[in-house]
Design a protein around this motif. Sequence first.
Motif, PDB file in Angstrom:
ATOM      1  N   ASP A 164      -7.033   0.298 -10.786  1.00  0.00           N
ATOM      2  CA  ASP A 164      -6.182   0.643 -11.793  1.00  0.00           C
ATOM      3  C   ASP A 164      -4.858   0.056 -11.661  1.00  0.00           C
ATOM      4  OD1 ASP A 164      -7.799   2.491 -13.021  1.00  0.00           O
ATOM      5  OD2 ASP A 164      -7.159   4.079 -11.572  1.00  0.00           O
ATOM      6  N   ASP A 165      -4.351  -0.596 -10.342  1.00  0.00           N
ATOM      7  CA  ASP A 165      -3.022  -1.138 -10.193  1.00  0.00           C
ATOM      8  C   ASP A 165      -3.173  -2.168  -9.137  1.00  0.00           C
ATOM      9  OD1 ASP A 165      -0.451  -2.204  -9.764  1.00  0.00           O
ATOM     10  OD2 ASP A 165       0.205  -0.339  -9.888  1.00  0.00           O
ATOM     11  N   GLY A 166      -3.238  -3.479  -8.990  1.00  0.00           N
ATOM     12  CA  GLY A 166      -3.474  -4.181  -7.935  1.00  0.00           C
ATOM     13  C   GLY A 166      -2.434  -4.134  -6.824  1.00  0.00           C
ATOM     14  N   ASP A 167      -1.155  -3.627  -7.316  1.00  0.00           N
ATOM     15  CA  ASP A 167      -0.085  -3.579  -6.502  1.00  0.00           C
ATOM     16  C   ASP A 167      -0.152  -2.220  -5.462  1.00  0.00           C
ATOM     17  OD1 ASP A 167       0.793  -6.204  -6.903  1.00  0.00           O
ATOM     18  OD2 ASP A 167       2.077  -5.235  -8.749  1.00  0.00           O
ATOM     19  N   ASP A 168      -1.007  -1.328  -5.779  1.00  0.00           N
ATOM     20  CA  ASP A 168      -1.401  -0.048  -4.931  1.00  0.00           C
ATOM     21  C   ASP A 168      -1.654  -0.408  -3.631  1.00  0.00           C
ATOM     22  OD1 ASP A 168      -0.238   1.586  -7.012  1.00  0.00           O
ATOM     23  OD2 ASP A 168      -2.524   2.317  -7.642  1.00  0.00           O
ATOM     24  N   ILE A 169      -1.220   0.542  -2.631  1.00  0.00           N
ATOM     25  CA  ILE A 169      -1.745   0.159  -1.230  1.00  0.00           C
ATOM     26  C   ILE A 169      -3.046   0.683  -1.001  1.00  0.00           C
ATOM     27  CG2 ILE A 169      -1.000   1.105   1.091  1.00  0.00           C
ATOM     28  CD1 ILE A 169       1.351  -0.406  -0.377  1.00  0.00           C
ATOM     29  N   HIS A 170      -3.779  -0.470  -0.633  1.00  0.00           N
ATOM     30  CA  HIS A 170      -5.151  -0.178  -0.096  1.00  0.00           C
ATOM     31  C   HIS A 170      -5.280   0.395   1.119  1.00  0.00           C
ATOM     32  CE1 HIS A 170      -9.224  -1.364   1.070  1.00  0.00           C
ATOM     33  NE2 HIS A 170      -9.354  -1.544  -0.269  1.00  0.00           N
ATOM     34  N   HIS A 171      -4.484  -0.014   1.997  1.00  0.00           N
ATOM     35  CA  HIS A 171      -4.568   0.445   3.544  1.00  0.00           C
ATOM     36  C   HIS A 171      -3.332  -0.112   4.151  1.00  0.00           C
ATOM     37  CE1 HIS A 171      -6.720  -3.503   4.025  1.00  0.00           C
ATOM     38  NE2 HIS A 171      -6.179  -3.337   5.219  1.00  0.00           N
ATOM     39  N   TYR A 172      -3.234   0.245   5.283  1.00  0.00           N
ATOM     40  CA  TYR A 172      -2.149  -0.374   6.414  1.00  0.00           C
ATOM     41  C   TYR A 172      -2.764  -1.174   7.395  1.00  0.00           C
ATOM     42  CZ  TYR A 172       1.123   2.561   3.780  1.00  0.00           C
ATOM     43  OH  TYR A 172       1.729   3.057   2.874  1.00  0.00           O
ATOM     44  N   GLU A 173      -2.084  -2.050   8.031  1.00  0.00           N
ATOM     45  CA  GLU A 173      -2.782  -2.758   9.108  1.00  0.00           C
ATOM     46  C   GLU A 173      -1.509  -3.201  10.322  1.00  0.00           C
ATOM     47  OE1 GLU A 173      -4.100  -6.836   7.798  1.00  0.00           O
ATOM     48  OE2 GLU A 173      -5.894  -5.750   6.755  1.00  0.00           O
ATOM     49  N   ALA A 174      -1.914  -3.177  11.450  1.00  0.00           N
ATOM     50  CA  ALA A 174      -0.917  -3.420  12.467  1.00  0.00           C
ATOM     51  C   ALA A 174      -1.320  -4.421  13.420  1.00  0.00           C
ATOM     52  CB  ALA A 174      -0.421  -2.311  13.103  1.00  0.00           C
ATOM     53  N   PRO A 175      -0.656  -5.434  14.023  1.00  0.00           N
ATOM     54  CA  PRO A 175      -1.423  -6.301  14.971  1.00  0.00           C
ATOM     55  C   PRO A 175      -1.805  -5.641  16.104  1.00  0.00           C
ATOM     56  CG  PRO A 175       0.959  -6.414  15.069  1.00  0.00           C
ATOM     57  CD  PRO A 175       0.694  -5.546  13.879  1.00  0.00           C
ATOM     58  N   GLN A 176      -2.992  -6.052  16.623  1.00  0.00           N
ATOM     59  CA  GLN A 176      -3.616  -5.532  17.784  1.00  0.00           C
ATOM     60  C   GLN A 176      -2.514  -5.950  19.051  1.00  0.00           C
ATOM     61  OE1 GLN A 176      -7.868  -5.983  18.386  1.00  0.00           O
ATOM     62  NE2 GLN A 176      -7.219  -7.328  20.275  1.00  0.00           N
ATOM     63  N   ILE A 231      -6.880  -1.429  11.177  1.00  0.00           N
ATOM     64  CA  ILE A 231      -6.560  -0.845   9.920  1.00  0.00           C
ATOM     65  C   ILE A 231      -5.818   0.385  10.713  1.00  0.00           C
ATOM     66  CG2 ILE A 231      -7.377   0.716   8.339  1.00  0.00           C
ATOM     67  CD1 ILE A 231      -9.372  -1.671   7.805  1.00  0.00           C
ATOM     68  N   VAL A 232      -4.737   0.910  10.362  1.00  0.00           N
ATOM     69  CA  VAL A 232      -3.964   2.083  11.019  1.00  0.00           C
ATOM     70  C   VAL A 232      -3.440   2.948   9.931  1.00  0.00           C
ATOM     71  CG1 VAL A 232      -3.218   0.570  12.938  1.00  0.00           C
ATOM     72  CG2 VAL A 232      -1.880   0.742  10.898  1.00  0.00           C
ATOM     73  N   GLU A 233      -2.915   4.133  10.387  1.00  0.00           N
ATOM     74  CA  GLU A 233      -2.205   5.101   9.618  1.00  0.00           C
ATOM     75  C   GLU A 233      -1.057   4.379   9.197  1.00  0.00           C
ATOM     76  OE1 GLU A 233      -3.681   8.174   8.577  1.00  0.00           O
ATOM     77  OE2 GLU A 233      -5.390   7.576   9.518  1.00  0.00           O
ATOM     78  N   ALA A 261       1.983   4.612  11.790  1.00  0.00           N
ATOM     79  CA  ALA A 261       2.001   3.729  13.135  1.00  0.00           C
ATOM     80  C   ALA A 261       2.911   2.690  13.229  1.00  0.00           C
ATOM     81  CB  ALA A 261       0.528   3.036  12.957  1.00  0.00           C
ATOM     82  N   PRO A 262       3.280   2.554  14.614  1.00  0.00           N
ATOM     83  CA  PRO A 262       4.148   1.439  14.802  1.00  0.00           C
ATOM     84  C   PRO A 262       3.796   0.193  14.111  1.00  0.00           C
ATOM     85  CG  PRO A 262       3.780   2.624  16.870  1.00  0.00           C
ATOM     86  CD  PRO A 262       2.668   2.920  15.783  1.00  0.00           C
ATOM     87  N   PHE A 263       4.774  -0.474  13.381  1.00  0.00           N
ATOM     88  CA  PHE A 263       4.637  -1.885  12.724  1.00  0.00           C
ATOM     89  C   PHE A 263       3.435  -2.114  11.852  1.00  0.00           C
ATOM     90  CE2 PHE A 263       5.287  -2.568  17.462  1.00  0.00           C
ATOM     91  CZ  PHE A 263       6.857  -3.174  17.267  1.00  0.00           C
ATOM     92  N   ALA A 264       3.107  -0.789  11.189  1.00  0.00           N
ATOM     93  CA  ALA A 264       2.338  -0.793  10.043  1.00  0.00           C
ATOM     94  C   ALA A 264       2.612  -1.460   8.968  1.00  0.00           C
ATOM     95  CB  ALA A 264       1.784   0.666   9.691  1.00  0.00           C
ATOM     96  N   SER A 298      -3.185  -5.887  22.569  1.00  0.00           N
ATOM     97  CA  SER A 298      -3.673  -6.694  23.564  1.00  0.00           C
ATOM     98  C   SER A 298      -4.756  -7.576  23.281  1.00  0.00           C
ATOM     99  CB  SER A 298      -4.088  -5.651  24.591  1.00  0.00           C
ATOM    100  OG  SER A 298      -5.089  -4.825  24.363  1.00  0.00           O
ATOM    101  N   GLY A 299      -5.060  -8.366  24.212  1.00  0.00           N
ATOM    102  CA  GLY A 299      -6.162  -9.282  23.510  1.00  0.00           C
ATOM    103  C   GLY A 299      -5.683 -10.378  22.535  1.00  0.00           C
ATOM    104  N   ASP A 300      -6.449 -10.406  21.500  1.00  0.00           N
ATOM    105  CA  ASP A 300      -6.254 -11.334  20.360  1.00  0.00           C
ATOM    106  C   ASP A 300      -5.289 -10.696  19.315  1.00  0.00           C
ATOM    107  OD1 ASP A 300      -6.060 -13.090  18.249  1.00  0.00           O
ATOM    108  OD2 ASP A 300      -7.987 -13.151  17.745  1.00  0.00           O
ATOM    109  N   THR A 301      -4.012 -11.022  19.624  1.00  0.00           N
ATOM    110  CA  THR A 301      -2.867 -10.281  18.657  1.00  0.00           C
ATOM    111  C   THR A 301      -2.874 -10.817  17.441  1.00  0.00           C
ATOM    112  OG1 THR A 301      -1.216 -11.820  19.743  1.00  0.00           O
ATOM    113  CG2 THR A 301      -1.553  -9.861  21.045  1.00  0.00           C
ATOM    114  N   ASN A 302      -3.386 -11.888  17.103  1.00  0.00           N
ATOM    115  CA  ASN A 302      -3.718 -12.087  15.607  1.00  0.00           C
ATOM    116  C   ASN A 302      -4.699 -11.358  14.854  1.00  0.00           C
ATOM    117  OD1 ASN A 302      -1.902 -14.484  15.897  1.00  0.00           O
ATOM    118  ND2 ASN A 302      -3.686 -15.696  16.467  1.00  0.00           N
TER     119      ASN A 302
END
Length: 173
Positions: A100-112, A122-124, A127-130, A114-118
């Motif tokens: 309906d709207d391409g600008d609506d939020i699909h989900h939230y992401e945060a960098p990992q 997918i987080v709530e 969550a910090p840095f979401a 530890s390990g590959d921080t790139n």
Amino acid sequence: MYFDRGFPKINYDVNGDGVTILAEDILTRIIIRDKAFSSYTAYAKHFVQEHETPESIATLVYGRPTYHWVVLMFNRMFDRYYDWPLTERQLQLYANDKYDDGDDIHHYEAPQTSGDTNTKLIVESTAPFAMPITNLEYERNLNDERKVIWLLKPEYLGLLEYQFNALKHGRYY
């Protein structure tokens, strides 16, 4: 080429009455074995540009647009319209049709952390840095992943055609 000469023939019972006709087996599907991908010398990475099609890449790499099936098959793209990367215009139209709207939020992401921080997780939303990812960003990211393809090096094209023709005639490797 494999598909230029038609599909393998089978005896097909059209009416289910035991009377068969010789027909092309349009359900034949051939894929490149995983083993072929273990030889890094047989293929090269390519980034699909906005204007490129399977036919234009086949012409550039193999000299003929009719080798588009090699480009698609080597990347396990069985539907050239939905597996192939969309142009920016096609992507916009697709997202507008899907959401309906391409600008609506699909989900939230945060960098990992530890390990590959790139790597993004997918987080709530709390969550910090979401970071919010919109529907359009989500679809663009998926489309960008499809832009990285692998091309069989031209020197292996003859061997691929030989093996396909052998499969058509019932010889298996």
